[in-house]
Design an enzyme around this catalytic site. Structure first.
Site, PDB file in Angstrom:
ATOM      1  N   HIS A  50       3.146  -0.934  75.630  1.00 17.31           N
ATOM      2  CA  HIS A  50       3.957  -1.282  76.096  1.00 17.31           C
ATOM      3  C   HIS A  50       5.084  -2.034  75.640  1.00 17.31           C
ATOM      4  CE1 HIS A  50       3.580   0.325  80.237  1.00 17.31           C
ATOM      5  NE2 HIS A  50       2.881   1.069  78.752  1.00 17.31           N
ATOM      6  N   GLU A  52       6.473  -5.038  75.500  1.00 18.49           N
ATOM      7  CA  GLU A  52       5.964  -6.789  75.853  1.00 18.49           C
ATOM      8  C   GLU A  52       4.793  -6.640  75.027  1.00 18.49           C
ATOM      9  OE1 GLU A  52       7.195  -4.590  80.775  1.00 18.49           O
ATOM     10  OE2 GLU A  52       6.591  -4.129  78.024  1.00 18.49           O
ATOM     11  N   CYS A  87       1.642  -4.763  81.943  1.00 17.80           N
ATOM     12  CA  CYS A  87       2.257  -5.951  81.113  1.00 17.80           C
ATOM     13  C   CYS A  87       2.289  -6.983  81.838  1.00 17.80           C
ATOM     14  CB  CYS A  87       3.272  -5.331  80.994  1.00 17.80           C
ATOM     15  SG  CYS A  87       3.087  -3.516  79.923  1.00 17.80           S
ATOM     16  N   ALA A 157      27.537  29.141  76.178  1.00 21.11           N
ATOM     17  CA  ALA A 157      29.150  29.685  75.239  1.00 21.11           C
ATOM     18  C   ALA A 157      30.081  30.299  76.040  1.00 21.11           C
ATOM     19  CB  ALA A 157      28.235  30.285  74.286  1.00 21.11           C
ATOM     20  N   SER A 171      28.269  40.823  74.679  1.00 23.06           N
ATOM     21  CA  SER A 171      28.529  38.554  74.643  1.00 23.06           C
ATOM     22  C   SER A 171      28.233  38.232  73.321  1.00 23.06           C
ATOM     23  CB  SER A 171      27.088  38.123  75.973  1.00 23.06           C
ATOM     24  OG  SER A 171      25.647  38.574  75.380  1.00 23.06           O
ATOM     25  N   TRP A 173      28.787  38.071  69.210  1.00 21.35           N
ATOM     26  CA  TRP A 173      28.153  36.884  69.318  1.00 21.35           C
ATOM     27  C   TRP A 173      29.634  36.462  69.684  1.00 21.35           C
ATOM     28  CZ3 TRP A 173      23.089  34.748  70.419  1.00 21.35           C
ATOM     29  CH2 TRP A 173      22.362  35.681  69.691  1.00 21.35           C
ATOM     30  N   THR A 199      20.801  37.426  83.450  1.00 24.60           N
ATOM     31  CA  THR A 199      20.609  36.788  82.493  1.00 24.60           C
ATOM     32  C   THR A 199      19.326  37.541  82.370  1.00 24.60           C
ATOM     33  OG1 THR A 199      21.632  34.511  82.960  1.00 24.60           O
ATOM     34  CG2 THR A 199      20.267  34.708  80.907  1.00 24.60           C
ATOM     35  N   LEU A 207      14.489  32.950  74.981  1.00 23.66           N
ATOM     36  CA  LEU A 207      14.409  30.971  75.581  1.00 23.66           C
ATOM     37  C   LEU A 207      13.688  30.265  74.901  1.00 23.66           C
ATOM     38  CD1 LEU A 207      14.606  32.024  79.548  1.00 23.66           C
ATOM     39  CD2 LEU A 207      16.476  31.328  77.308  1.00 23.66           C
ATOM     40  N   GLU A 295      20.422  27.332  81.332  1.00 25.38           N
ATOM     41  CA  GLU A 295      21.032  28.621  80.071  1.00 25.38           C
ATOM     42  C   GLU A 295      21.672  29.793  80.762  1.00 25.38           C
ATOM     43  OE1 GLU A 295      20.171  29.276  76.451  1.00 25.38           O
ATOM     44  OE2 GLU A 295      18.989  27.886  75.795  1.00 25.38           O
TER      45      GLU A 295
END
Length: 366
Positions: A50, A52, A87, A157, A171, A173, A199, A207, A295
């Protein structure tokens, strides 16, 4: 320099961690005595020392004695054994006299325990220096550990008159190649992408990240209340990418999905909708998903907006006009009656991508 100035220096260190520390927070630390810097460090990667410890190590390498020094650390020091030792014990052993902390850690394993341990050992603790800036720096981490859900970016978009498709559903593009490439880059920065049934049925998207070179592939999160999406759709190709499917259909035989490598999760439903709160909790707790890229489509965006679950927006706008009363919009949902009740956000960034622009903003829920 004063406490604020030193903490700002520690924040600069923290930011160096970037994506490599994910899903842990970015943390920086600087050790100072009599306004002289003795050592600094940041958390480089999950599982590594970490901030520290890095600062203590650098001070030792430079030959500095850190006894009675002050350490500026952007997040409360941990007080538990994880992949690294606590830590707090290292700071106590080193003889640190004062600890200036940017923010309390919202991780349930820490959440004040580190501060209490330091105080019990006689170390003075000052908490909350530059706290707002540090909460923003690690907004995704705090959202997951404090709110028990991922940090959600809603992306769409649209044409300049606010449409994501024509009345016939056309849709592709809306935006040009530069904007579409930017979407792929943004996908790679997120743990997961989420999309709703309509969708997937309309667009059959992949995706995923489709760019030259080696890129991190996000997990796909698919919401399909009644299991209407055919198995032949792209999102169920798990060859190089994990897919998690949420459904409310307990009676359906899910073996065909599982045989394809799809993780099937069940969620409750209310008024013919999946319980988003339950889904987001599952993603945060079971899968440690910290950043979620939504999306859509419009129905899912609307449901998230209605429940105040959108943290950030990425709006890709093309210099095009479609017109038409029945063209597809960006956000559905219940909506509001008065403009004074509209969700408000502040612009973070406006960038040009070829002939298009990307507008990025952070929502501020009261």
């Amino acid at each position: 320099m004063n406490d604020i100035e030193w903490m700002q220096q520690a924040m600069n260190e923290a930011a160096k961690g970037g994506w490599t520390v994910h899903p842990n927070p970015m943390v920086g630390a600087i050790i100072v005595r009599h306004d002289q810097e003795l050592g600094r460090g940041y958390h480089h990667k999950a599982g590594m020392p970490h901030a520290e410890i890095e600062a203590l190590r650098q001070a030792q390498e430079l030959g500095h004695d850190v006894r009675d020094a002050t350490i500026y650390v952007t997040l409360e020091p941990c007080n538990h054994y994880g992949r690294t030792p606590p830590c707090t014990e290292a700071l106590i052993k080193a003889g640190i006299k004062r600890c200036v902390i940017g923010s309390v850690d919202s991780d349930p394993r820490v959440r004040g325990a580190g501060i209490r341990r330091l105080q019990e050992a006689g170390i003075e603790c000052v908490v909350g220096v530059c706290q707002n800036e540090l909460l923003e720096l690690n907004a995704a981490f705090f959202t997951r550990t404090r709110d028990n859900r991922p940090f959600i970016t809603a992306k769409w978009a649209m044409t300049a008159d606010g449409h994501t498709a024509t009345a016939t559903g056309s849709s592709q593009w809306i935006t040009g190649p530069e904007a579409r490439r930017d979407v792929h880059v943004e996908r790679s920065k997120h743990d997961a992408i989420i999309a709703g049934t309509q969708t997937i049925l309309l667009d059959n998207p992949q995706l995923n990240v489709r760019l030259d070179g080696t890129w991190k592939q996000p997990i796909r999160i698919i919401l399909d209340r009644t299991l209407r999406i055919p198995l032949s759709h792209n999102v169920f190709d798990t060859t190089n990418q994990k897919t998690i499917l949420f459904t409310a259909n307990h009676s359906a035989e899910t073996a065909p999905w599982q045989d394809r490598g799809v993780c099937v999760e069940y969620a409750e439903e209310t008024e013919n909708r999946l319980n988003l709160t339950q889904i987001l909790q599952t993603l945060a707790q079971k899968y440690t998903i910290t950043t979620l890229y939504c999306e859509g489509g419009a129905a899912l965006h609307g449901a998230l907006l209605d429940q105040h679950l959108i943290d950030q927006v990425h709006i890709y706008m093309a210099p095009k006009l479609t017109g038409g009363l029945h063209a597809r919009g960006c956000i559905a949902g219940t909506g509001i009656d008065k403009m004074s009740d509209a969700a408000q956000f502040s612009w973070n960034e406006i960038i040009r991508l070829g002939s298009d622009i990307r507008l990025s903003g952070r929502l501020r829920w009261s």
